[in-house]
Design a protein around this motif. Structure first.
Motif, mmCIF file in Angstrom:
data_model
loop_
_atom_site.group_PDB
_atom_site.id
_atom_site.type_symbol
_atom_site.label_atom_id
_atom_site.label_comp_id
_atom_site.label_asym_id
_atom_site.label_seq_id
_atom_site.Cartn_x
_atom_site.Cartn_y
_atom_site.Cartn_z
ATOM 1 N N ALA A 276 27.959 -2.622 -17.687
ATOM 2 C CA ALA A 276 27.210 -3.854 -17.933
ATOM 3 C C ALA A 276 27.435 -4.362 -19.355
ATOM 4 O O ALA A 276 27.478 -5.572 -19.594
ATOM 5 N N ARG A 279 30.276 -6.473 -19.314
ATOM 6 C CA ARG A 279 30.150 -7.611 -18.397
ATOM 7 C C ARG A 279 30.934 -7.403 -17.098
ATOM 8 O O ARG A 279 31.455 -8.343 -16.501
ATOM 9 N N CYS A 281 31.428 -6.344 -13.068
ATOM 10 C CA CYS A 281 30.703 -6.422 -11.802
ATOM 11 C C CYS A 281 30.398 -4.996 -11.345
ATOM 12 O O CYS A 281 31.267 -4.122 -11.386
ATOM 13 N N ASN A 297 18.578 -7.220 -12.008
ATOM 14 C CA ASN A 297 19.277 -7.768 -13.168
ATOM 15 C C ASN A 297 20.565 -8.529 -12.807
ATOM 16 O O ASN A 297 21.318 -8.900 -13.702
ATOM 17 N N HIS A 298 20.783 -8.735 -11.508
ATOM 18 C CA HIS A 298 21.931 -9.520 -11.034
ATOM 19 C C HIS A 298 23.264 -8.954 -11.545
ATOM 20 O O HIS A 298 24.148 -9.692 -11.986
ATOM 21 N N LEU A 299 23.409 -7.624 -11.464
ATOM 22 C CA LEU A 299 24.597 -6.976 -12.023
ATOM 23 C C LEU A 299 25.794 -6.979 -11.087
ATOM 24 O O LEU A 299 26.903 -6.639 -11.511
ATOM 25 N N PRO A 325 28.606 -13.187 -14.905
ATOM 26 C CA PRO A 325 27.264 -12.765 -15.319
ATOM 27 C C PRO A 325 26.363 -13.956 -15.616
ATOM 28 O O PRO A 325 26.776 -14.915 -16.274
ATOM 29 N N TYR A 329 21.638 -11.094 -16.120
ATOM 30 C CA TYR A 329 22.621 -10.067 -16.476
ATOM 31 C C TYR A 329 22.693 -9.937 -18.004
ATOM 32 O O TYR A 329 22.660 -8.825 -18.548
ATOM 33 N N LYS A 330 22.779 -11.078 -18.680
ATOM 34 C CA LYS A 330 22.923 -11.063 -20.136
ATOM 35 C C LYS A 330 21.692 -10.462 -20.809
ATOM 36 O O LYS A 330 21.803 -9.760 -21.821
ATOM 37 N N TYR A 332 19.771 -8.125 -19.545
ATOM 38 C CA TYR A 332 19.880 -6.676 -19.360
ATOM 39 C C TYR A 332 20.906 -6.087 -20.331
ATOM 40 O O TYR A 332 20.650 -5.059 -20.970
ATOM 41 N N LYS A 333 22.036 -6.735 -20.466
ATOM 42 C CA LYS A 333 23.065 -6.277 -21.399
ATOM 43 C C LYS A 333 22.506 -6.169 -22.812
ATOM 44 O O LYS A 333 22.737 -5.183 -23.526
#
Length: 352
Positions: A276, A279, A281, A297-299, A325, A329-330, A332-333
């Motif tokens: 993650a 970035r 998938c 988190n839409h990972l 992403p 996602y961002k 969570y990163k």
């Protein structure tokens, strides 16, 4: 503040974890470990009961180890005792933890295992300490369902520095830069489901390359060769304990991180978190902590746990869809940086 850290392993992420914690400003740190760690900036003790690494250790061996550790802790007289591998205490239901009750005690639990006895053990462990650190909100909520409200969510960070590009990494493994790479990275343990992935790939119709990198445990080179005959020309492997550099090359060479873990696995995943941060998938099972993390988190994409056909369908979808992403996602990163990790631990110690 004086803190004693206790760990049962000095491989891989264990060293990165304690190295980061020992760098918190203002704390005096003591580490009790199975062996000396070069470059660790704190006072170290090496315990003598080395045979405790054996999963079949006897209760008498375990008790001997507890007494040895406690003698060191008493000598150092810290403010906080932090056991970094609480999973090690499952076997004997947290026996020995209450010996440290005169100090503020923290235990990090990397997983919460299913099953009646495992739940009883987790409850006993949590009842023996002031705080239980868990690396996801899902696991913290799970502990609350057990009736224990001293869980603290601190996200597992990315300790590694990215020193290579995707093209450089693909060249390192002789991978075709035009064909998507599925990466299965880490030890080939049974609970991590490499065999499930190899079976599913027989039914994948989209172009792919497979990179398997990590120390062979349950599944070795021969197993991989025998189970990938249909697409053998697409398979690349590096089956050994990965150095930090090799791990980074494997992550960067991968376009889609695959974590086909079995239902028995209910912990944080290193390749998921580190993927993650790059970035990538993520394709993983829908159960437990893994499914919750990916979906919330839409990972990437989830499949029915331990279902070969569902995994094949999901991989086909991931391979033919450009993954981008989004804001979830961002977010969570960004939560995986080491500064946030250290800030959360500082707040926890101060609260005690």
């Amino acid at each position: 503040m004086k803190i004693v850290y206790i760990d049962t392993n000095t491989l891989g992420h264990h060293v990165s974890y304690i190295s980061a914690l020992s760098g918190i400003n203002g704390n005096e740190v003591v580490a009790i470990l199975p062996e000396k760690v070069n470059g660790l900036n704190c006072k170290q003790y090496q315990y003598k009961t080395q045979d405790r690494k054996n999963d079949k250790r006897s209760f008498s061996q375990f008790r001997k180890w507890i007494n040895e550790i406690y003698a060191i802790v008493e000598k150092e007289n810290p403010n906080v005792v932090h056991i970094l591998n609480g999973d090690f205490f499952y076997r004997y239901f947290g026996y020995g933890m209450k010996k440290f009750k005169k100090y503020k005690t923290v235990v990090t639990m990397h997983c919460l295992r299913d099953g009646f006895l495992n739940i009883l053990s987790a409850k006993a462990i949590a009842s023996s300490v002031n705080a239980v650190v868990l690396h996801s909100e899902y696991l913290k909520n799970r502990l609350m369902e057990y009736g224990r409200n001293n869980g603290v969510h601190i996200e597992y960070p990315n300790f590694r520095i990215n020193n290579c590009t995707t093209d450089e990494a693909k060249e390192y493994f002789n991978l075709n830069k035009e064909i998507p790479v599925l990466g299965c990275i880490g030890e080939t343990r049974h609970d991590k489901g490499l065999d499930i992935l190899l079976s599913a790939l027989q039914f994948v119709t989209e172009p792919f390359q497979l990179l398997v990198a990590g120390r062979p445990v349950h599944f070795d080179e021969q197993f991989i060769t025998e189970n990938t005959k249909k697409y053998s020309e697409n398979v690349h492997s590096l089956l050994k304990f990965l150095s930090d550099e090799e791990f980074q090359y494997a992550l960067n060479a991968t376009d889609i991180i695959t974590i086909p873990y079995r239902k028995e696995f209910n912990a944080a995943s290193g390749p998921l978190g580190e993927g993650a941060c790059l970035r990538k998938c993520i394709v993983g099972p829908c159960h437990g902590n893994l499914g919750d993390t990916i979906e919330k988190n839409h990972l990437g994409y989830t499949f029915l746990s331990e279902d070969v056909n569902s995994l094949a369908e999901t991989l086909n979808k991931a391979l033919k869809t450009e993954f981008k992403p989004d804001e979830k996602y961002k977010e969570y990163k960004n939560s995986l940086d080491v500064e946030s990790f250290l800030k959360s631990y500082t707040e926890l110690y101060n609260s005690l």
